[in-house]
Design an enzyme around this catalytic site. Structure first.
Site, PDB file in Angstrom:
ATOM      1  N   CYS A  66       0.810  -1.211   0.000  1.00  0.00           N
ATOM      2  CA  CYS A  66       0.000   0.000   0.000  1.00  0.00           C
ATOM      3  C   CYS A  66       0.848   1.268   0.000  1.00  0.00           C
ATOM      4  O   CYS A  66       0.319   2.376   0.026  1.00  0.00           O
ATOM      5  CB  CYS A  66      -0.938  -0.034   1.180  1.00  0.00           C
ATOM      6  SG  CYS A  66      -1.872  -1.584   1.170  1.00  0.00           S
ATOM      7  N   HIS A  94      -2.253   8.039   6.247  1.00  0.00           N
ATOM      8  CA  HIS A  94      -2.476   6.741   5.621  1.00  0.00           C
ATOM      9  C   HIS A  94      -3.721   6.089   6.216  1.00  0.00           C
ATOM     10  O   HIS A  94      -4.459   5.404   5.508  1.00  0.00           O
ATOM     11  CB  HIS A  94      -1.250   5.847   5.843  1.00  0.00           C
ATOM     12  CG  HIS A  94      -1.380   4.491   5.222  1.00  0.00           C
ATOM     13  ND1 HIS A  94      -1.363   4.302   3.865  1.00  0.00           N
ATOM     14  CD2 HIS A  94      -1.551   3.255   5.771  1.00  0.00           C
ATOM     15  CE1 HIS A  94      -1.510   3.008   3.599  1.00  0.00           C
ATOM     16  NE2 HIS A  94      -1.627   2.361   4.731  1.00  0.00           N
ATOM     17  N   GLU A 107      -0.125   5.502  13.685  1.00  0.00           N
ATOM     18  CA  GLU A 107       0.283   6.606  12.809  1.00  0.00           C
ATOM     19  C   GLU A 107       0.310   7.932  13.575  1.00  0.00           C
ATOM     20  O   GLU A 107       1.219   8.745  13.374  1.00  0.00           O
ATOM     21  CB  GLU A 107      -0.664   6.707  11.597  1.00  0.00           C
ATOM     22  CG  GLU A 107      -0.236   7.819  10.633  1.00  0.00           C
ATOM     23  CD  GLU A 107      -1.017   7.808   9.325  1.00  0.00           C
ATOM     24  OE1 GLU A 107      -1.953   6.993   9.182  1.00  0.00           O
ATOM     25  OE2 GLU A 107      -0.690   8.622   8.445  1.00  0.00           O
ATOM     26  N   LYS A 157      -9.139   7.938   3.242  1.00  0.00           N
ATOM     27  CA  LYS A 157      -9.727   6.619   3.001  1.00  0.00           C
ATOM     28  C   LYS A 157     -11.164   6.515   3.506  1.00  0.00           C
ATOM     29  O   LYS A 157     -11.887   5.604   3.101  1.00  0.00           O
ATOM     30  CB  LYS A 157      -8.852   5.526   3.605  1.00  0.00           C
ATOM     31  CG  LYS A 157      -7.547   5.357   2.824  1.00  0.00           C
ATOM     32  CD  LYS A 157      -6.679   4.242   3.355  1.00  0.00           C
ATOM     33  CE  LYS A 157      -5.395   4.124   2.545  1.00  0.00           C
ATOM     34  NZ  LYS A 157      -4.409   5.222   2.820  1.00  0.00           N
ATOM     35  N   HIS A 186      -9.696   2.030   0.418  1.00  0.00           N
ATOM     36  CA  HIS A 186      -8.253   1.806   0.355  1.00  0.00           C
ATOM     37  C   HIS A 186      -7.862   1.338  -1.049  1.00  0.00           C
ATOM     38  O   HIS A 186      -8.167   0.215  -1.444  1.00  0.00           O
ATOM     39  CB  HIS A 186      -7.843   0.780   1.404  1.00  0.00           C
ATOM     40  CG  HIS A 186      -6.363   0.713   1.631  1.00  0.00           C
ATOM     41  ND1 HIS A 186      -5.455   1.356   0.798  1.00  0.00           N
ATOM     42  CD2 HIS A 186      -5.629   0.112   2.603  1.00  0.00           C
ATOM     43  CE1 HIS A 186      -4.236   1.121   1.255  1.00  0.00           C
ATOM     44  NE2 HIS A 186      -4.306   0.375   2.339  1.00  0.00           N
ATOM     45  N   PHE A 192       1.939  -3.296   3.939  1.00  0.00           N
ATOM     46  CA  PHE A 192       2.250  -4.612   4.493  1.00  0.00           C
ATOM     47  C   PHE A 192       3.699  -4.933   4.143  1.00  0.00           C
ATOM     48  O   PHE A 192       4.120  -4.792   2.990  1.00  0.00           O
ATOM     49  CB  PHE A 192       1.356  -5.689   3.854  1.00  0.00           C
ATOM     50  CG  PHE A 192       0.034  -5.907   4.546  1.00  0.00           C
ATOM     51  CD1 PHE A 192      -0.413  -5.075   5.553  1.00  0.00           C
ATOM     52  CD2 PHE A 192      -0.765  -6.982   4.172  1.00  0.00           C
ATOM     53  CE1 PHE A 192      -1.632  -5.296   6.180  1.00  0.00           C
ATOM     54  CE2 PHE A 192      -1.993  -7.209   4.790  1.00  0.00           C
ATOM     55  CZ  PHE A 192      -2.420  -6.378   5.798  1.00  0.00           C
TER      56      PHE A 192
END
Lengths: 420, 93
Positions: free
Chosen positions: A175, A315, A326, A344, A349, A408
């Site tokens: 991502c 994010h 975050e 998002k 996403h 990831f």
């Protein structure tokens, strides 16, 4: 923060997203705090009894925009990449292309690179052609199966489109891929390897296996009855992300080159930062150590002080652990003052496209002095102690803003933008 | 008697050149995006219609289904012009 004439500027933007078929409609959707999530109208949702029955699907079908013959040679993730790249190129007013076919682009092919990331690649082609092989046999397998499924396919097609001869690259970092592509472009431009880079990310993998896999990883929003309320970054009621699809592209140029050709500059990519968590294959480090290093690196390369950064385009995917981690990283690297938003909530996403589309939102926030609200943020998680925009867009003048992207694998990318 | 009639019918050409060309042209249009009207007998697939080798394979696969012929790769490589393809299909269907 001062301009030395040696920096990297943004001269073009393009996107096709669940909110709209171009940058303007996507930005309008973000400012309105509209969620693009909807029910998936496919038989396989019930066939496989998937726990997730919703997704953020493209607002405009690619086949409505590109020619049918062209479309059948491209994976869906390549179609979206081409659409966004053409908009960005046109926006940058880079002229007719490619030079190899009699066009007269305003950049030498040997000084033009294309960098397009994707998280998953041509998954729909891979899975679809596997079905064809099993059910109809070898003869029916598409001749272009491999170039349609390879993860460098979108980059390669965009490169061919413009005749980019200096390099075509395809960073793959889940991502963070779209943001990493832009970061890679910054490095090439700062090294004076090229004058112009078309960079971004693309993704189109809404399929039973991706939904099943992400569901098994317990990362997905399950509010099937209210799709538009499902993606809820920073909200106490969040329980995961909504899978989306789309693409975002920017045209980046060496400042001197853009000035010499009289290009309109929409903002500056002042600096970039990358790092790796070295912590866990999917979970972010809850201390935000790796993420904060990416942010700090972006500030350092941009020559910015933490106090300069007024806004963070987060994010935040709406997972329980990720969103809070975050904010910990932001506080560690910048402090308590920046104003946050999480796109998002509106977009879902977009995986490998997320970083690129959200970079565009950040550029527009700096240019317009407007921070879009976080859709569906009704009750801020008490563990989040920063100012997150909710409800309505906030008007504010920004000297600098950053866009975070994490993937990831522990990939962290931070892009720092300043005004034109 | 019944068997003989059947075998006679099988020996009849499935399609004439005049029938093959428009169908082949529409396959070329479908696969390569070349206007079907451009696909005339004397044209070379590569030099005139700008069709690459992978697209030729796709065209061959669709032609095999459409006309009930087999076009092995070594035969396909010999089909330079549209007329070559029409003749091959006519002779093998």
């Amino acid at each position: 923060m001062s301009s030395t004439g040696q920096g990297v500027v943004v001269t073009g933007m393009g996107a096709t997203t669940p909110l709209g078929g171009d940058v303007a409609t996507t930005w309008d959707g973000l400012l309105a705090g509209r969620s693009a999530a909807s029910k998936i109208e496919q038989d396989w949702v019930d066939t496989f009894e998937l726990p997730v029955k919703i997704a953020s699907q493209l607002a405009v079908e690619p086949t409505e925009v590109i020619k049918r013959v062209e479309a059948r040679r491209l994976d869906r993730s390549e179609q979206t990449a081409i659409i966004a790249a053409r908009e960005a190129w046109q926006h940058a007013d880079l002229g007719d292309y490619p030079a190899t076919e009699g066009g007269s682009p305003k950049v030498d092919a040997l000084r033009l690179a294309v960098i397009v990331g994707t998280g998953i690649g041509g998954a729909l082609t891979l899975l679809g052609q596997d079905d064809v092989l099993e059910q109809q046999g070898l003869r029916k397998v598409a001749v272009l199966t491999i170039p349609m499924l390879m993860p460098n396919g979108p980059a390669a097609h965009v490169g061919l489109e413009f005749g980019a001869a200096a390099g075509v690259h395809a960073p793959v970092s889940a991502c963070a891929s779209g943001a990493e592509a832009i970061a890679w472009g910054w490095r090439m431009l700062m090294a004076n390897e090229v004058d112009v880079v078309v960079a971004g990310g693309t993704e189109a993998c809404i399929h039973p296996i991706t939904l099943a896999g992400f569901s098994q990883a317990r990362t997905m929003a399950l509010r099937n009855d209210e799709p538009e309320r499902a993606s809820r970054p920073f909200d106490t009621g969040r329980n995961g992300f909504v899978l989306g699809e789309g693409a975002g592209m920017v045209v980046l140029e060496r400042e001197e080159f853009a000035a010499a050709r009289g290009a309109t500059v929409h903002g500056r990519l002042a600096g970039i930062g990358t790092s790796a968590d070295a912590y866990h294959i999917t979970a972010p480090d809850p201390e935000g150590t790796g993420q904060s290093r990416a942010v700090a690196n972006a500030l350092r390369t941009a020559g910015l002080e933490p106090a300069d950064v007024g806004h963070v385009n987060c994010h935040a995917t709406a997972t329980n652990v990720g969103d809070v981690a975050e904010t910990v990283a932001v506080k560690k690297a910048i402090g308590d003052h920046p104003v946050l938003t999480a796109p998002k909530g509106s977009l879902g996403h977009l995986l490998g496209a997320a970083g690129a589309v959200e970079a565009i939102a950040t550029i527009l926030s700096v240019r317009e002095g407007l921070i879009p609200p976080t859709a569906n943020l009704e009750e801020l998680d008490p563990d989040v102690t920063l100012d997150v925009v909710a409800g309505e867009a906030r008007k504010t003048s920004l000297d600098a803003a950053i866009s975070d992207s994490f993937g990831f694998g522990g990939h962290n990318v931070c892009l720092a933008f300043t005004p034109a | 008697m019944h068997d003989r009639r059947t075998s006679e019918r099988e020996r009849e050409p499935v399609a004439t050149n005049e029938e093959i060309l428009p169908d082949l042209a529409s396959i070329v249009e479908e696969v390569a995006g070349v206007d079907a009207a451009e696909v005339t007998a004397e044209k070379s697939f590569v030099d005139d219609l700008d069709i690459d080798s992978l697209s030729m394979v796709e065209i061959a696969v669709q032609a095999e289904d459409k006309f009930g012929v087999k076009i092995p790769d070594d035969e396909l490589a010999k089909l330079t012009t549209v007329q070559d393809a029409v003749d091959y299909i006519s002779n093998h269907s």
